[in-house]
Enzyme design. Structure first.
Site, PDB file in Angstrom:
ATOM      1  N   ALA A 277       1.637  -1.127   8.970  1.00 43.93           N
ATOM      2  CA  ALA A 277       2.283  -0.465  10.121  1.00 43.93           C
ATOM      3  C   ALA A 277       1.244   0.319  10.921  1.00 43.93           C
ATOM      4  O   ALA A 277       1.195   0.227  12.160  1.00 43.93           O
ATOM      5  CB  ALA A 277       3.383   0.468   9.615  1.00 43.93           C
ATOM      6  N   THR A 278       0.377   1.068  10.229  1.00 45.72           N
ATOM      7  CA  THR A 278      -0.654   1.838  10.945  1.00 45.72           C
ATOM      8  C   THR A 278      -1.698   0.898  11.543  1.00 45.72           C
ATOM      9  O   THR A 278      -2.194   1.139  12.651  1.00 45.72           O
ATOM     10  CB  THR A 278      -1.336   2.860  10.009  1.00 45.72           C
ATOM     11  OG1 THR A 278      -0.323   3.601   9.336  1.00 45.72           O
ATOM     12  CG2 THR A 278      -2.207   3.819  10.779  1.00 45.72           C
ATOM     13  N   GLY A 279      -2.008  -0.173  10.825  1.00 47.57           N
ATOM     14  CA  GLY A 279      -2.990  -1.139  11.335  1.00 47.57           C
ATOM     15  C   GLY A 279      -2.589  -1.675  12.707  1.00 47.57           C
ATOM     16  O   GLY A 279      -3.432  -1.862  13.591  1.00 47.57           O
TER      17      GLY A 279
ATOM     18  N   CYS B  24      -3.780  -1.594  -3.051  1.00 49.09           N
ATOM     19  CA  CYS B  24      -3.372  -2.681  -2.149  1.00 49.09           C
ATOM     20  C   CYS B  24      -3.292  -3.981  -2.930  1.00 49.09           C
ATOM     21  O   CYS B  24      -2.411  -4.795  -2.692  1.00 49.09           O
ATOM     22  CB  CYS B  24      -4.348  -2.782  -0.983  1.00 49.09           C
ATOM     23  SG  CYS B  24      -6.072  -2.899  -1.494  1.00 49.09           S
TER      24      CYS B  24
ATOM     25  N   GLU C 192      -7.962  -3.778   7.070  1.00 49.23           N
ATOM     26  CA  GLU C 192      -7.680  -4.068   5.648  1.00 49.23           C
ATOM     27  C   GLU C 192      -6.344  -3.409   5.344  1.00 49.23           C
ATOM     28  O   GLU C 192      -6.268  -2.179   5.262  1.00 49.23           O
ATOM     29  CB  GLU C 192      -8.763  -3.453   4.755  1.00 49.23           C
ATOM     30  CG  GLU C 192     -10.157  -3.967   4.997  1.00 49.23           C
ATOM     31  CD  GLU C 192     -10.434  -5.281   4.300  1.00 49.23           C
ATOM     32  OE1 GLU C 192      -9.489  -5.910   3.773  1.00 49.23           O
ATOM     33  OE2 GLU C 192     -11.598  -5.682   4.274  1.00 49.23           O
TER      34      GLU C 192
ATOM     35  N   GLY D 240      -5.662   0.752   5.440  1.00 48.03           N
ATOM     36  CA  GLY D 240      -4.418   1.501   5.313  1.00 48.03           C
ATOM     37  C   GLY D 240      -3.231   0.556   5.380  1.00 48.03           C
ATOM     38  O   GLY D 240      -3.365  -0.636   5.078  1.00 48.03           O
ATOM     39  N   SER D 241      -2.108   1.075   5.795  1.00 48.02           N
ATOM     40  CA  SER D 241      -0.887   0.259   5.786  1.00 48.02           C
ATOM     41  C   SER D 241      -0.856  -0.699   6.982  1.00 48.02           C
ATOM     42  O   SER D 241      -1.520  -0.467   8.003  1.00 48.02           O
ATOM     43  CB  SER D 241       0.332   1.173   5.826  1.00 48.02           C
ATOM     44  OG  SER D 241       0.339   1.882   7.046  1.00 48.02           O
TER      45      SER D 241
HETATM   46  P1  NAD Z   1      -1.784   4.836   6.169  1.00 46.85           P
HETATM   47  O1  NAD Z   1      -1.765   3.644   7.045  1.00 46.85           O
HETATM   48  O2  NAD Z   1      -0.659   5.789   6.232  1.00 46.85           O
HETATM   49  O3  NAD Z   1      -3.090   5.716   6.440  1.00 46.85           O
HETATM   50  C1  NAD Z   1      -4.391   5.164   6.370  1.00 46.85           C
HETATM   51  C2  NAD Z   1      -5.324   6.018   7.207  1.00 46.85           C
HETATM   52  O4  NAD Z   1      -4.961   5.899   8.586  1.00 46.85           O
HETATM   53  C3  NAD Z   1      -5.282   7.514   6.907  1.00 46.85           C
HETATM   54  O5  NAD Z   1      -6.601   8.033   7.011  1.00 46.85           O
HETATM   55  C4  NAD Z   1      -4.395   8.056   8.011  1.00 46.85           C
HETATM   56  O6  NAD Z   1      -4.621   9.415   8.293  1.00 46.85           O
HETATM   57  C5  NAD Z   1      -4.817   7.177   9.183  1.00 46.85           C
HETATM   58  N1  NAD Z   1      -3.846   7.057  10.262  1.00 46.85           N
HETATM   59  C6  NAD Z   1      -2.513   7.285  10.227  1.00 46.85           C
HETATM   60  N2  NAD Z   1      -1.956   7.016  11.432  1.00 46.85           N
HETATM   61  C7  NAD Z   1      -2.965   6.610  12.243  1.00 46.85           C
HETATM   62  C8  NAD Z   1      -3.031   6.158  13.592  1.00 46.85           C
HETATM   63  N3  NAD Z   1      -1.941   6.074  14.364  1.00 46.85           N
HETATM   64  N4  NAD Z   1      -4.228   5.802  14.084  1.00 46.85           N
HETATM   65  C9  NAD Z   1      -5.343   5.846  13.320  1.00 46.85           C
HETATM   66  N5  NAD Z   1      -5.345   6.247  12.028  1.00 46.85           N
HETATM   67  C10 NAD Z   1      -4.173   6.628  11.500  1.00 46.85           C
HETATM   68  O7  NAD Z   1      -2.018   4.273   4.702  1.00 46.85           O
HETATM   69  P2  NAD Z   1      -2.042   5.100   3.345  1.00 46.85           P
HETATM   70  O8  NAD Z   1      -0.630   5.486   3.050  1.00 46.85           O
HETATM   71  O9  NAD Z   1      -3.112   6.143   3.408  1.00 46.85           O
HETATM   72  O10 NAD Z   1      -2.535   3.972   2.330  1.00 46.85           O
HETATM   73  C11 NAD Z   1      -1.680   3.086   1.696  1.00 46.85           C
HETATM   74  C12 NAD Z   1      -1.666   1.727   2.368  1.00 46.85           C
HETATM   75  O11 NAD Z   1      -3.007   1.253   2.508  1.00 46.85           O
HETATM   76  C13 NAD Z   1      -0.953   0.676   1.557  1.00 46.85           C
HETATM   77  O12 NAD Z   1      -0.172  -0.133   2.396  1.00 46.85           O
HETATM   78  C14 NAD Z   1      -2.093  -0.145   0.953  1.00 46.85           C
HETATM   79  O13 NAD Z   1      -1.734  -1.458   0.585  1.00 46.85           O
HETATM   80  C15 NAD Z   1      -3.099  -0.082   2.025  1.00 46.85           C
HETATM   81  N6  NAD Z   1      -4.445  -0.322   1.514  1.00 46.85           N
HETATM   82  C16 NAD Z   1      -5.078  -1.456   1.872  1.00 46.85           C
HETATM   83  C17 NAD Z   1      -6.333  -1.730   1.353  1.00 46.85           C
HETATM   84  C18 NAD Z   1      -7.066  -2.983   1.736  1.00 46.85           C
HETATM   85  O14 NAD Z   1      -8.266  -3.003   1.563  1.00 46.85           O
HETATM   86  N7  NAD Z   1      -6.416  -4.003   2.227  1.00 46.85           N
HETATM   87  C19 NAD Z   1      -6.943  -0.825   0.489  1.00 46.85           C
HETATM   88  C20 NAD Z   1      -6.260   0.336   0.154  1.00 46.85           C
HETATM   89  C21 NAD Z   1      -5.005   0.581   0.684  1.00 46.85           C
END
Ligand code: NAD
Length: 481
Positions: A232-234, A285, A251, A229-230
């Site tokens: 910020a969430t990571g 991503c 990731e 995910g993003s």
């Molecule tokens: P996001 O971080 O908003 O959400 C990702 C997941 O995390 C979702 O399932 C969400 O419900 C969950 N989540 C949200 N807050 C959380 C928390 N506090 N604790 C645990 N889980 C939580 O990301 P998104 O908007 O769904 O995806 C887009 C982002 O993901 C982009 O920044 C993109 O570059 C990145 N991405 C990275 C990869 C990679 O492999 N590096 C692949 C795809 C997307």
């Protein structure tokens, strides 16, 4: 094997899978078809009790799953991959309906899902004799960690879920998949389908609202969080996981540069690079997010990129010839539109696009190229995650390498040139987890996939990626007391 699934119907009845059974929740919610704005069916909103039940079932399953052999686990994963392939057309249809991507790309994502599952079957982590003499033998081996939580974003819900399920269960770890609230449908059905091949509790899927991820990362039961995910969430995931020292793989986001040298076939390269910026409506991503073109070919390249962008057809994913679907959700739609508001404010030159037609339903964004914005503008420094990309020029190699690396992100990068020595020389100086020459975005289940800097911690896929689902153990065997 679990009990859910014999009457597998992909287009109705979306439920959690907990301990081998389909499980509903008191309250439900729904996603939206991003091409039409129409609601998709209701899905569960998991509570703390559902999380506790799934964790308990996963921990119970671990006790026997960790004792199975690689061959037994591989048989289940292989059968699961075959079942996904058998249902590929229905999964693709559902993916277009929930995610918005055009049907040919949805089909590609489902194929990536079962291809990845099968590729992992070759990556057995065997015991390795490090040293042996008359007195002792030292062995390096891998043991499973325990219960894994796989958190998945909305841009590739099936491919990324399969990329976590395969490595986790093959190495002896049960997994709970948590899809994004925006795209829960295919992942819930993956969970249901998996019950035909895995014992109860080995593959579970929970859908829910924004509070579900934090409930799972904070729970003391799981041993590892595999998060995509993003950035910020990571960071939040890492903080939460630290309380119980859970293992993490992160990731995260990217801001991938493409460096185009002067020694190229301009038309072909412009078309390829631009399509790799706009694919999945820029919501990848590893999409190209900054294009640095050598000044000697800049204008020719820009004109060819514009010409190509003008041929791109946007629309609902099942319409003939559509390349660009909508942005996936309203939150992302509003975020991408802030870059369009900047066009006037920042006086950017628009090479193509720049205006969105808000009269149509669906979250559609016009493919847009910004011609030489300032290097410190948001469109260059941030990840828009939509079909809008900046074109920039360069003339000095050291300078372009410095600008390409001038970001907190480090996911992917590419260099485009007929001179392979020049391309390789530049590529090796780029700080990114995946670097390509004359392509971008081409990933492989046998190759590590991960980010440098704030694009991630650790990596997934490949043999090394599987080790991240394990503890390493050194076994010292003394032959005599
Ligand atoms: P996001 O971080 O908003 O959400 C990702 C997941 O995390 C979702 O399932 C969400 O419900 C969950 N989540 C949200 N807050 C959380 C928390 N506090 N604790 C645990 N889980 C939580 O990301 P998104 O908007 O769904 O995806 C887009 C982002 O993901 C982009 O920044 C993109 O570059 C990145 N991405 C990275 C990869 C990679 O492999 N590096 C692949 C795809 C997307």
């Amino acid at each position: 094997m679990g009990s859910a699934g014999p009457q597998f119907d992909i287009f109705s009845d979306y439920q959690n899978t907990i301990d081998g059974r389909l499980s509903s929740t008191k309250s439900t919610r729904h996603g939206v078809n991003p091409a039409t704005g129409k609601p998709n069916p209701e899905v569960p909103v998991s509570t703390q009790e559902d999380v506790d039940n799934a964790v308990a079932a996963g921990l119970k399953a671990f006790e026997s799953w960790k004792k199975t052999t690689w061959a037994e686990r591989a048989k289940a994963v292989s059968a699961f991959a075959d079942a996904l392939e058998k249902h590929k057309d229905d999964f693709a249809k559902l993916l277009t309906q929930e995610q918005g991507k055009p049907i040919q790309f949805a089909q590609g994502e489902i194929a990536a899902g079962f291809t990845w599952l099968r590729a992992f079957l070759d990556l057995e982590l065997k015991e390795e004799v490090i040293k042996e003499d008359d007195e002792k033998k030292t062995i390096q081996r891998y043991t499973p960690l325990g219960l894994v939580v796989g958190i998945v974003p909305w841009n590739f819900p099936v491919h990324l879920a399969c990329g976590k399920i395969g490595p986790s269960v093959l190495t002896g770890n049960p997994i709970i998949i948590k899809p994004s609230p925006f795209t829960p449908y295919c992942d819930l059905k993956l969970g249901e389908l998996a019950q035909q091949f895995f014992p109860p509790g080995v593959v579970q899927v929970l859908s829910g609202g924004d509070d579900l991820g934090p409930m799972l990362t904070a729970h003391p039961g799981p041993a590892k969080i595999s998060f995509t995910g993003s950035s910020a969430t990571g960071k939040k995931v890492m903080e939460s996981a630290s309380k119980t020292l859970k293992r993490i793989t992160l990731e995260l986001g990217g801001n991938d540069p493409a460096i185009v040298c002067k020694d190229i076939d301009v038309e072909a390269t412009a078309q390829k690079v631009t399509s790799l910026a706009f694919l999945n409506s820029g919501q990848i991503c590893l999409a190209i997010k900054r294009i640095y073109v050598h000044e000697d070919v800049y204008e020719q390249f820009r004109d060819a990129a514009v010409k190509f962008a003008q041929t791109i057809k946007s629309g609902e994913g099942n319409e003939e010839g559509v390349f660009l679907g909508p942005v996936q959700n309203s939150m992302q739609f509003e975020k991408v539109k802030t870059f369009f508001s900047d066009i006037e404010k920042e006086k950017w030159n628009v090479a193509v696009g720049g205006k969105n037609d808000d009269s149509k339903p669906g979250y559609f964004i016009a493919p847009t190229i910004i011609d030489r914005p300032a290097e410190d503008s948001r469109i260059v420094t941030e990840e828009p995650f939509g079909p809008i990309v900046p074109l920039l020029t360069w003339k000095d190699e050291d300078d372009v390498v410095k600008r390409a690396n001038n970001t907190k992100m480090g996911l992917g990068a590419s260099v485009w040139s007929k001179d392979l020595d020049e391309a390789a020389r530049i590529a090796k100086q780029l700080d990114a987890g995946s670097v390509w020459v004359n392509t971008h975005l081409e990933v492989d289940p046998h190759a590590p996939f991960g980010g440098h800097k704030e694009s991630g911690i650790g990596y997934e896929w490949s043999k090394g990626g599987l080790t991240a689902f394990c503890n390493v153990q050194s076994l010292f065997l003394k032959k005599k007391v």
